[in-house]
Design a protein around this motif. Structure first.
Motif, mmCIF file in Angstrom:
data_model
loop_
_atom_site.group_PDB
_atom_site.id
_atom_site.type_symbol
_atom_site.label_atom_id
_atom_site.label_comp_id
_atom_site.label_asym_id
_atom_site.label_seq_id
_atom_site.Cartn_x
_atom_site.Cartn_y
_atom_site.Cartn_z
ATOM 1 N N ARG A 171 0.841 -1.187 0.000
ATOM 2 C CA ARG A 171 0.000 0.000 0.000
ATOM 3 C C ARG A 171 0.878 1.240 0.000
ATOM 4 O O ARG A 171 2.063 1.175 0.335
ATOM 5 C CB ARG A 171 -0.911 0.036 1.235
ATOM 6 C CG ARG A 171 -1.896 -1.109 1.334
ATOM 7 C CD ARG A 171 -2.948 -1.034 0.223
ATOM 8 N NE ARG A 171 -4.007 -1.986 0.389
ATOM 9 C CZ ARG A 171 -4.013 -3.201 -0.130
ATOM 10 N NH1 ARG A 171 -2.983 -3.625 -0.827
ATOM 11 N NH2 ARG A 171 -5.035 -4.010 0.047
ATOM 12 N N MET A 225 0.851 -3.911 4.171
ATOM 13 C CA MET A 225 -0.278 -3.898 5.095
ATOM 14 C C MET A 225 -0.704 -5.347 5.344
ATOM 15 O O MET A 225 -0.851 -6.122 4.403
ATOM 16 C CB MET A 225 -1.442 -3.110 4.496
ATOM 17 C CG MET A 225 -2.631 -3.004 5.433
ATOM 18 S SD MET A 225 -3.957 -1.996 4.762
ATOM 19 C CE MET A 225 -4.605 -3.111 3.522
ATOM 20 N N HIS A 226 -0.907 -5.697 6.608
ATOM 21 C CA HIS A 226 -1.226 -7.072 6.983
ATOM 22 C C HIS A 226 -2.705 -7.230 7.329
ATOM 23 O O HIS A 226 -3.295 -6.372 7.980
ATOM 24 C CB HIS A 226 -0.368 -7.496 8.174
ATOM 25 C CG HIS A 226 1.093 -7.291 7.929
ATOM 26 N ND1 HIS A 226 1.804 -8.038 7.019
ATOM 27 C CD2 HIS A 226 1.971 -6.399 8.447
ATOM 28 C CE1 HIS A 226 3.060 -7.630 7.001
ATOM 29 N NE2 HIS A 226 3.176 -6.625 7.856
ATOM 30 N N LYS A 227 -3.268 -8.351 6.875
ATOM 31 C CA LYS A 227 -4.661 -8.708 7.169
ATOM 32 C C LYS A 227 -4.711 -10.222 7.341
ATOM 33 O O LYS A 227 -3.821 -10.932 6.876
ATOM 34 C CB LYS A 227 -5.568 -8.328 5.990
ATOM 35 C CG LYS A 227 -5.584 -6.862 5.642
ATOM 36 C CD LYS A 227 -6.332 -6.626 4.348
ATOM 37 C CE LYS A 227 -7.776 -6.351 4.658
ATOM 38 N NZ LYS A 227 -8.532 -5.868 3.505
ATOM 39 N N SER A 241 -8.319 -13.908 3.642
ATOM 40 C CA SER A 241 -9.741 -14.220 3.465
ATOM 41 C C SER A 241 -10.025 -14.816 2.093
ATOM 42 O O SER A 241 -11.172 -15.125 1.782
ATOM 43 C CB SER A 241 -10.587 -12.959 3.673
ATOM 44 O OG SER A 241 -10.260 -11.983 2.712
ATOM 45 N N ARG A 266 -14.610 -10.900 6.494
ATOM 46 C CA ARG A 266 -14.859 -9.666 5.741
ATOM 47 C C ARG A 266 -16.147 -8.982 6.196
ATOM 48 O O ARG A 266 -16.188 -7.766 6.330
ATOM 49 C CB ARG A 266 -14.925 -9.962 4.250
ATOM 50 C CG ARG A 266 -13.576 -10.204 3.642
ATOM 51 C CD ARG A 266 -13.706 -10.615 2.191
ATOM 52 N NE ARG A 266 -12.386 -10.670 1.591
ATOM 53 C CZ ARG A 266 -12.067 -10.079 0.453
ATOM 54 N NH1 ARG A 266 -12.956 -9.408 -0.229
ATOM 55 N NH2 ARG A 266 -10.844 -10.171 -0.021
ATOM 56 N N LYS A 279 -15.398 -7.455 9.456
ATOM 57 C CA LYS A 279 -14.175 -6.637 9.403
ATOM 58 C C LYS A 279 -13.063 -7.179 10.311
ATOM 59 O O LYS A 279 -12.099 -6.485 10.592
ATOM 60 C CB LYS A 279 -14.452 -5.159 9.745
ATOM 61 C CG LYS A 279 -15.478 -4.519 8.852
ATOM 62 C CD LYS A 279 -14.965 -4.407 7.438
ATOM 63 C CE LYS A 279 -15.959 -3.627 6.586
ATOM 64 N NZ LYS A 279 -15.744 -3.792 5.191
ATOM 65 N N ASP A 295 -10.948 -9.351 9.540
ATOM 66 C CA ASP A 295 -9.728 -9.546 8.751
ATOM 67 C C ASP A 295 -8.776 -8.358 8.871
ATOM 68 O O ASP A 295 -7.584 -8.462 8.609
ATOM 69 C CB ASP A 295 -10.054 -9.820 7.284
ATOM 70 C CG ASP A 295 -10.804 -8.684 6.598
ATOM 71 O OD1 ASP A 295 -11.629 -8.012 7.255
ATOM 72 O OD2 ASP A 295 -10.576 -8.472 5.395
ATOM 73 N N GLU A 296 -9.294 -7.220 9.327
ATOM 74 C CA GLU A 296 -8.504 -5.988 9.437
ATOM 75 C C GLU A 296 -7.715 -5.881 10.751
ATOM 76 O O GLU A 296 -6.842 -5.022 10.877
ATOM 77 C CB GLU A 296 -9.428 -4.768 9.337
ATOM 78 C CG GLU A 296 -10.412 -4.798 8.188
ATOM 79 C CD GLU A 296 -9.889 -4.165 6.908
ATOM 80 O OE1 GLU A 296 -8.848 -3.497 6.980
ATOM 81 O OE2 GLU A 296 -10.519 -4.347 5.867
ATOM 82 N N GLN A 349 -3.936 -5.111 11.277
ATOM 83 C CA GLN A 349 -3.440 -3.786 10.921
ATOM 84 C C GLN A 349 -3.028 -2.975 12.155
ATOM 85 O O GLN A 349 -2.313 -1.986 12.027
ATOM 86 C CB GLN A 349 -4.477 -3.036 10.095
ATOM 87 C CG GLN A 349 -4.656 -3.644 8.727
ATOM 88 C CD GLN A 349 -5.773 -3.016 7.943
ATOM 89 O OE1 GLN A 349 -6.133 -1.869 8.161
ATOM 90 N NE2 GLN A 349 -6.341 -3.773 7.019
ATOM 91 N N ASN A 374 0.518 -2.716 11.923
ATOM 92 C CA ASN A 374 0.965 -1.626 11.050
ATOM 93 C C ASN A 374 0.899 -0.280 11.762
ATOM 94 O O ASN A 374 1.757 0.585 11.562
ATOM 95 C CB ASN A 374 0.134 -1.571 9.771
ATOM 96 C CG ASN A 374 0.423 -2.709 8.832
ATOM 97 O OD1 ASN A 374 -0.408 -3.593 8.674
ATOM 98 N ND2 ASN A 374 1.588 -2.702 8.216
ATOM 99 N N ARG A 377 -7.603 5.669 4.674
ATOM 100 C CA ARG A 377 -7.299 4.255 4.454
ATOM 101 C C ARG A 377 -6.175 4.160 3.423
ATOM 102 O O ARG A 377 -6.246 4.774 2.359
ATOM 103 C CB ARG A 377 -8.547 3.540 3.940
ATOM 104 C CG ARG A 377 -8.320 2.073 3.658
ATOM 105 C CD ARG A 377 -9.653 1.400 3.338
ATOM 106 N NE ARG A 377 -9.462 0.012 2.980
ATOM 107 C CZ ARG A 377 -9.225 -0.960 3.840
ATOM 108 N NH1 ARG A 377 -9.147 -0.689 5.119
ATOM 109 N NH2 ARG A 377 -9.070 -2.203 3.430
#
Length: 123
Positions: free
Chosen positions: A42, A52-54, A57, A85, A88, A90-91, A94, A97, A109
């Motif tokens: 990103r 960026m880590h997630k 999914s 997803r 949310k 999966d976020e 972050q 980060n 974002r």
């Protein structure tokens, strides 16, 4: 400086407080096969690239199987991925980060580099 301090404090508290929950999600993702995390490049502040880590999914190698943009009914999304997803969850990785300083809890974002290159001066 205050914003960065708050980012550090909140991300540390979130990562520690949510760690049992994060471990549970990691186990579910791993059961679907493949790696636990997805890391995508990103553009950060001043267009500086970062990873960026997630939680993953989608199926392994999803980028080679379809477009970069995904709809909610994309067949590349895993069973667990649909839930992550939708909620949310999966976020959550972050926060790492944020702790590193790649992102902030409050702010825009992070976007994919090619999309940022399309922005006009105001954006």
């Amino acid at each position: 400086m205050l914003k960065r301090t708050m980012d550090i404090v909140l991300s540390v508290l979130a990562l520690i407080g949510l760690s049992p929950f994060l471990i549970g999600i990691a186990i579910l993702v791993k059961r679907d096969g493949g790696p636990i995390f997805y890391s995508g490049e990103r553009a950060g502040l001043h267009e500086k690239p970062f990873r960026m880590h997630k939680f993953r999914s989608m199926v392994v190698n999803a980028a080679a199987l379809g477009p970069t943009s995904t709809a909610s009914d994309d067949p590349r999304i895993t069973r667990v991925g649909h839930f992550l997803r939708k909620t949310k969850l999966d976020e959550l990785p972050q926060f790492y980060n944020v702790l590193k300083g790649d992102m902030s809890i409050v702010g825009p974002r992070p976007q994919i580099g090619w999309a940022v290159a399309e922005y006009d001066e105001e954006e």
